[in-house]
Each structure stands twice: as structure tokens, then as C-alpha cells.
Scaffold this motif. Structure first.
Motif, PDB file in Angstrom:
ATOM      1  N   ALA A 149       1.144  -1.134  -0.122  1.00 53.53           N
ATOM      2  CA  ALA A 149      -0.033  -0.176   0.037  1.00 53.53           C
ATOM      3  C   ALA A 149       1.084   1.230   0.070  1.00 53.53           C
ATOM      4  O   ALA A 149       1.995   1.200   0.837  1.00 53.53           O
ATOM      5  CB  ALA A 149      -0.940   0.039   1.087  1.00 53.53           C
ATOM      6  N   VAL A 150       0.552   2.299  -0.759  1.00 54.67           N
ATOM      7  CA  VAL A 150       1.072   3.504  -0.832  1.00 54.67           C
ATOM      8  C   VAL A 150       0.322   4.616  -0.138  1.00 54.67           C
ATOM      9  O   VAL A 150      -0.787   4.709  -0.957  1.00 54.67           O
ATOM     10  CB  VAL A 150       1.760   3.737  -2.381  1.00 54.67           C
ATOM     11  CG1 VAL A 150       2.343   5.250  -2.220  1.00 54.67           C
ATOM     12  CG2 VAL A 150       2.684   2.622  -2.736  1.00 54.67           C
ATOM     13  N   VAL A 151       0.644   5.048   0.886  1.00 56.73           N
ATOM     14  CA  VAL A 151      -0.126   6.109   1.387  1.00 56.73           C
ATOM     15  C   VAL A 151       0.621   7.698   1.100  1.00 56.73           C
ATOM     16  O   VAL A 151       1.774   7.730   1.370  1.00 56.73           O
ATOM     17  CB  VAL A 151      -0.356   6.100   3.122  1.00 56.73           C
ATOM     18  CG1 VAL A 151      -1.203   7.289   3.657  1.00 56.73           C
ATOM     19  CG2 VAL A 151      -0.861   4.744   3.187  1.00 56.73           C
ATOM     20  N   THR A 152      -0.278   8.621   0.657  1.00 60.02           N
ATOM     21  CA  THR A 152       0.355   9.877   0.412  1.00 60.02           C
ATOM     22  C   THR A 152      -0.352  10.824   1.235  1.00 60.02           C
ATOM     23  O   THR A 152      -1.554  11.026   1.596  1.00 60.02           O
ATOM     24  CB  THR A 152      -0.108  10.296  -0.975  1.00 60.02           C
ATOM     25  OG1 THR A 152       0.619   9.526  -2.066  1.00 60.02           O
ATOM     26  CG2 THR A 152       0.887  11.633  -1.383  1.00 60.02           C
ATOM     27  N   LEU A 153       0.555  11.484   1.958  1.00 58.24           N
ATOM     28  CA  LEU A 153      -0.029  12.523   3.070  1.00 58.24           C
ATOM     29  C   LEU A 153       1.078  13.516   3.351  1.00 58.24           C
ATOM     30  O   LEU A 153       1.931  13.717   2.917  1.00 58.24           O
ATOM     31  CB  LEU A 153      -0.117  11.622   4.515  1.00 58.24           C
ATOM     32  CG  LEU A 153       0.800  10.936   5.106  1.00 58.24           C
ATOM     33  CD1 LEU A 153       1.966  11.755   5.769  1.00 58.24           C
ATOM     34  CD2 LEU A 153       0.289   9.948   6.099  1.00 58.24           C
ATOM     35  N   GLY A 154       0.414  14.695   4.117  1.00 59.56           N
ATOM     36  CA  GLY A 154       1.446  15.825   4.080  1.00 59.56           C
ATOM     37  C   GLY A 154       1.166  16.400   5.560  1.00 59.56           C
ATOM     38  O   GLY A 154       0.083  16.386   6.119  1.00 59.56           O
TER      39      GLY A 154
END
Length: 236
Positions: free
Chosen positions: A54-59
Motif C-alpha cells: 500500500a502507498v499512502v500519500t500524506l502531508g
């Protein structure tokens, strides 16, 4: 799409379209000495499997009166978030920076007052897909301010396994089409002259992160698609 050609140029006389797939038969006089004919078809195959990555993109974002203050706030929150992620068994090499920027924003047109927004965006690659929800919660509780999305996909090894299955499926579909064309033209297939493989695509599953008291995300299957173009030898 970049095909790798391992075939020779063919003279085509017949042209047939079958259910979205392309097939051609060469001219009767293509090889008058041997009576050799060729049938060319293009086909697609698929393989579906459960994702194992899984690839989670967050900032992390912050707003301040100066660019330096905004940067300082973001840096502090990023440090806190990364420490918490390490404690949650997310290693540093699983975290990559996607982008970092600081921009000036006008907040009041009449007074022309302005503020500065700094944002540091990260990509987290997780091999334990069951942990996605808890990792997102940990990041949000320790400095992350936004989650842009979750993508369920395949590791390199799993992708290779499904690619092989998809190619086998594509070859079976190609042979089925070639048999149909050969039968319609009163020909018999004697073998494969050449095969071209197209690029293999992986259809990841995108999930919007539902942030509530506890984040729960359900992954779906991932589909790998492969394309082939095959030239078969045939005789009358």
C-alpha cells in the motif's frame, strides 16, 4: 506503446476484426514455393490478485506570518510525525518526500494582508496492508494535516507472478483467435513464427482515506493486463 519486434515485415491481404482484437492473414502468394502462410493476431490477457503493498500519500502543512515561521512549524511537526511512525514500525526507508513548498497567500484583499503556507508531502510504502488505517491515524495524531490518498498495489515479486499469468492468458487468447481465422480461411496452424509483447499495465486500487474516530480502509483486487502480438505459420 513500445513493442519489441522480433518479426519480419509481412504482406497482408486479409483483414479481420474479432471482438475488439485484430487479426490478419497474409496473401496467398506470400511464399508460393513452400505454400507457407502466416496469420497475425493481437490479444490481451489479464490476471487479478490481492495487493501486497500500500502507498499512502500524506502531508504536513502550517501557516504563519513569515515563510521562516511556516517552515519551522512544518519541520517540528514532521519530526514528531516521523518519530511516531518509527515507533509504529514504519522504517525511514519506507518514507519518501514527494514535494516541499512554501507559498505566499493573500488573506484580505482590502488590507492586502498576507500569510505563508509551507507543506511537506510524503509517500509511505507499507508492506503490511492491514496496518494502513492505524498508520494514518498515527500520522494524523502526530503532525500530519492531510491525507491525499491510499493506493493498493503489488510488490515487484508479486507483480512478476501476475504478469506471467497475464501473458499466458494473452497467448491463449491469441491462439484462439488464430484458430478461428485459420478455420475460416481453410488453413492449419503449424507453429509460432514470432511474438511481440507490449507493455504490461498494473491497475492499482485507489481508496479515499476516511478519517473518523478510527480509520478503516478495505483494499480491493489489483488487475495486471498484458498484450501480445503473435505471427503463426499456417498451411493450406
Amino acid at each position: 506503446m513500445g513493442y519489441r519486434f522480433i518479426t519480419r515485415t509481412l504482406t497482408l491481404a486479409a483483414f479481420v476484426v474479432l471482438a475488439g482484437c485484430l487479426g490478419t492473414i497474409d496473401s496467398p502468394g506470400a511464399d508460393s514455393a513452400t505454400g507457407q502462410r502466416t496469420i497475425q493476431v493481437s490479444a490481451t490477457g489479464e490476471a487479478t490478485g490481492e495487493p501486497d503493498q500500500a502507498v499512502v500519500t500524506l502531508g504536513v502543512s502550517a501557516v504563519a506570518a513569515s515563510a521562516d515561521d511556516a517552515r519551522t512549524h512544518v519541520a517540528a511537526n514532521v519530526s514528531t510525525m516521523r518519530t511516531a511512525l518509527r515507533d509504529a514500525d514504519v522504517a525511514d526507508d519506507q518514507i519518501q518526500t514527494v514535494s516541499f513548498f512554501i507559498g505566499e497567500e493573500r488573506v484580505n484583499d482590502e488590507t492586502d494582508s498576507r500569510e505563508f503556507r509551507a507543506t511537506h508531502l510524503f509517500r509511505l510504502t507499507l508492506t503490511d496492508i492491514e496496518s494502513v488505517g492505524s498508520v494514518i491515524d498515527t500520522a494524523i495524531e502526530n503532525g500530519a494535516t492531510n491525507v491525499q490518498g491510499v493506493q493498493f498495489t503489488l510488490s515487484t515479486e508479486r507483480s512478476r507472478e501476475l504478469r506471467a499469468i497475464a501473458l499466458e492468458d494473452a497467448m491463449e487468447n491469441a491462439r484462439g483467435q488464430a484458430d478461428t481465422l485459420a478455420s475460416a480461411a481453410s488453413l492449419s496452424i503449424t507453429g509460432v513464427q514470432s511474438v511481440e509483447t507490449g507493455e504490461v499495465s498494473v491497475g492499482p486500487v485507489f481508496q479515499a482515506a476516511a478519517l473518523s474516530a478510527e480509520t478503516t480502509i478495505e483494499p480491493g483486487p489489483v488487475t495486471v493486463t498484458a498484450q501480445v502480438r503473435v505471427v503463426y505459420n499456417a498451411t493450406a
